[in-house]
Design a protein around this motif. Structure first.
Motif, PDB file in Angstrom:
ATOM      1  N   ALA A 167       7.316  -2.675  -7.656  1.00  0.00           N
ATOM      2  CA  ALA A 167       6.715  -3.651  -8.571  1.00  0.00           C
ATOM      3  C   ALA A 167       6.905  -3.214 -10.024  1.00  0.00           C
ATOM      4  O   ALA A 167       7.228  -4.047 -10.895  1.00  0.00           O
ATOM      5  CB  ALA A 167       5.227  -3.823  -8.255  1.00  0.00           C
ATOM      6  N   ASP A 168       6.696  -1.915 -10.294  1.00  0.00           N
ATOM      7  CA  ASP A 168       6.919  -1.409 -11.658  1.00  0.00           C
ATOM      8  C   ASP A 168       8.370  -1.590 -12.077  1.00  0.00           C
ATOM      9  O   ASP A 168       8.658  -1.949 -13.225  1.00  0.00           O
ATOM     10  CB  ASP A 168       6.521   0.074 -11.752  1.00  0.00           C
TER      11      ASP A 168
ATOM     12  N   GLN B 297       0.015   5.505   2.302  1.00  0.00           N
ATOM     13  CA  GLN B 297       0.055   5.871   0.888  1.00  0.00           C
ATOM     14  C   GLN B 297       1.490   5.795   0.370  1.00  0.00           C
ATOM     15  O   GLN B 297       1.732   5.298  -0.741  1.00  0.00           O
ATOM     16  CB  GLN B 297      -0.514   7.277   0.689  1.00  0.00           C
TER      17      GLN B 297
ATOM     18  N   HIS C 154       2.333   2.150  -0.030  1.00  0.00           N
ATOM     19  CA  HIS C 154       1.718   1.594  -1.246  1.00  0.00           C
ATOM     20  C   HIS C 154       2.417   2.125  -2.495  1.00  0.00           C
ATOM     21  O   HIS C 154       2.657   1.361  -3.445  1.00  0.00           O
ATOM     22  CB  HIS C 154       0.222   1.931  -1.295  1.00  0.00           C
ATOM     23  N   GLU C 155       2.725   3.404  -2.498  1.00  0.00           N
ATOM     24  CA  GLU C 155       3.395   4.013  -3.646  1.00  0.00           C
ATOM     25  C   GLU C 155       4.778   3.397  -3.831  1.00  0.00           C
ATOM     26  O   GLU C 155       5.201   3.093  -4.948  1.00  0.00           O
ATOM     27  CB  GLU C 155       3.499   5.529  -3.458  1.00  0.00           C
TER      28      GLU C 155
ATOM     29  N   ALA D 159       5.693   0.390  -2.819  1.00  0.00           N
ATOM     30  CA  ALA D 159       5.507  -0.984  -3.296  1.00  0.00           C
ATOM     31  C   ALA D 159       5.164  -0.985  -4.785  1.00  0.00           C
ATOM     32  O   ALA D 159       5.652  -1.838  -5.546  1.00  0.00           O
ATOM     33  CB  ALA D 159       4.400  -1.674  -2.496  1.00  0.00           C
ATOM     34  N   ARG D 160       4.335  -0.025  -5.211  1.00  0.00           N
ATOM     35  CA  ARG D 160       3.972   0.066  -6.626  1.00  0.00           C
ATOM     36  C   ARG D 160       5.204   0.389  -7.474  1.00  0.00           C
ATOM     37  O   ARG D 160       5.424  -0.206  -8.531  1.00  0.00           O
ATOM     38  CB  ARG D 160       2.903   1.136  -6.843  1.00  0.00           C
ATOM     39  N   ILE D 161       6.033   1.313  -6.991  1.00  0.00           N
ATOM     40  CA  ILE D 161       7.249   1.689  -7.726  1.00  0.00           C
ATOM     41  C   ILE D 161       8.195   0.496  -7.829  1.00  0.00           C
ATOM     42  O   ILE D 161       8.774   0.229  -8.884  1.00  0.00           O
ATOM     43  CB  ILE D 161       7.933   2.903  -7.063  1.00  0.00           C
TER      44      ILE D 161
END
Length: 164
Positions: A107-108, A97, A100-101, A103-105
């Motif tokens: 990407a954002d 998690q 993923h978090e 990677a999301r940050i």
């Protein structure tokens, strides 16, 4: 010598008294004593049997206790194994998690950077266009300030249009 060899009568009475005493003792003394000894023997035998039974019960209880302890140890090991597996699973899920978090940050952040970059480029293009227009305007005003220069410029533009 009479004292050393007793008379027949004395021997008879001694034997008779002995038999009477023997009869009385057997009737009133020996039976109760033998019964008492038999009762004591029976009670001792019962006590030994009770002790043996208690010993067997204690051995059975000890075996049962050992069995329960072994069962408890197996249960404890099983619970510890399950708890360790659950903790590892939770740790792995948290790691995934977090990955993923992260990677999301990232990407954002990249998207935000791209957006700001595009906005900055658009702003720069707009400023360059505005400056270019202003510079061109100043140059044209300066060059086309007199009538002759304006006529030459218009004829040049018309000539370029005809060629194209």
């Amino acid at each position: 010598m009479d004292l050393l060899t007793p008379d027949f009568g004395l021997i008879f009475w001694q034997i008779l008294i002995f038999l009477v005493v023997l009869f009385v003792l057997s009737k009133f003394a020996w039976k109760p004593m033998i019964n008492g000894l038999n009762e004591r023997e029976n009670s001792i035998e019962e006590a030994l049997l009770s002790a043996e039974k208690a010993k067997n019960e204690m051995a059975q209880l000890k075996a049962d206790n050992e069995k329960l302890l072994a069962e408890a140890r197996r249960e404890r090991d099983h619970i510890l194994k399950d708890a360790t597996a659950a903790a590892n699973k939770l740790r792995e899920e948290a790691r995934e998690q977090a990955s993923h978090e992260g990677a999301r940050i990232v990407a954002d952040a990249k998207a935000s950077i791209d957006l700001h970059k595009k906005a900055a480029l658009a702003d720069i293009k707009e400023q360059v266009a505005t400056l270019s227009v202003q510079v061109a305007e100043k140059i044209l005003r300066e060059k086309l300030s007199d009538d002759k220069a304006q006529k030459e410029y218009v004829s040049k533009l018309v000539k370029d249009l005809n060629v194209n």
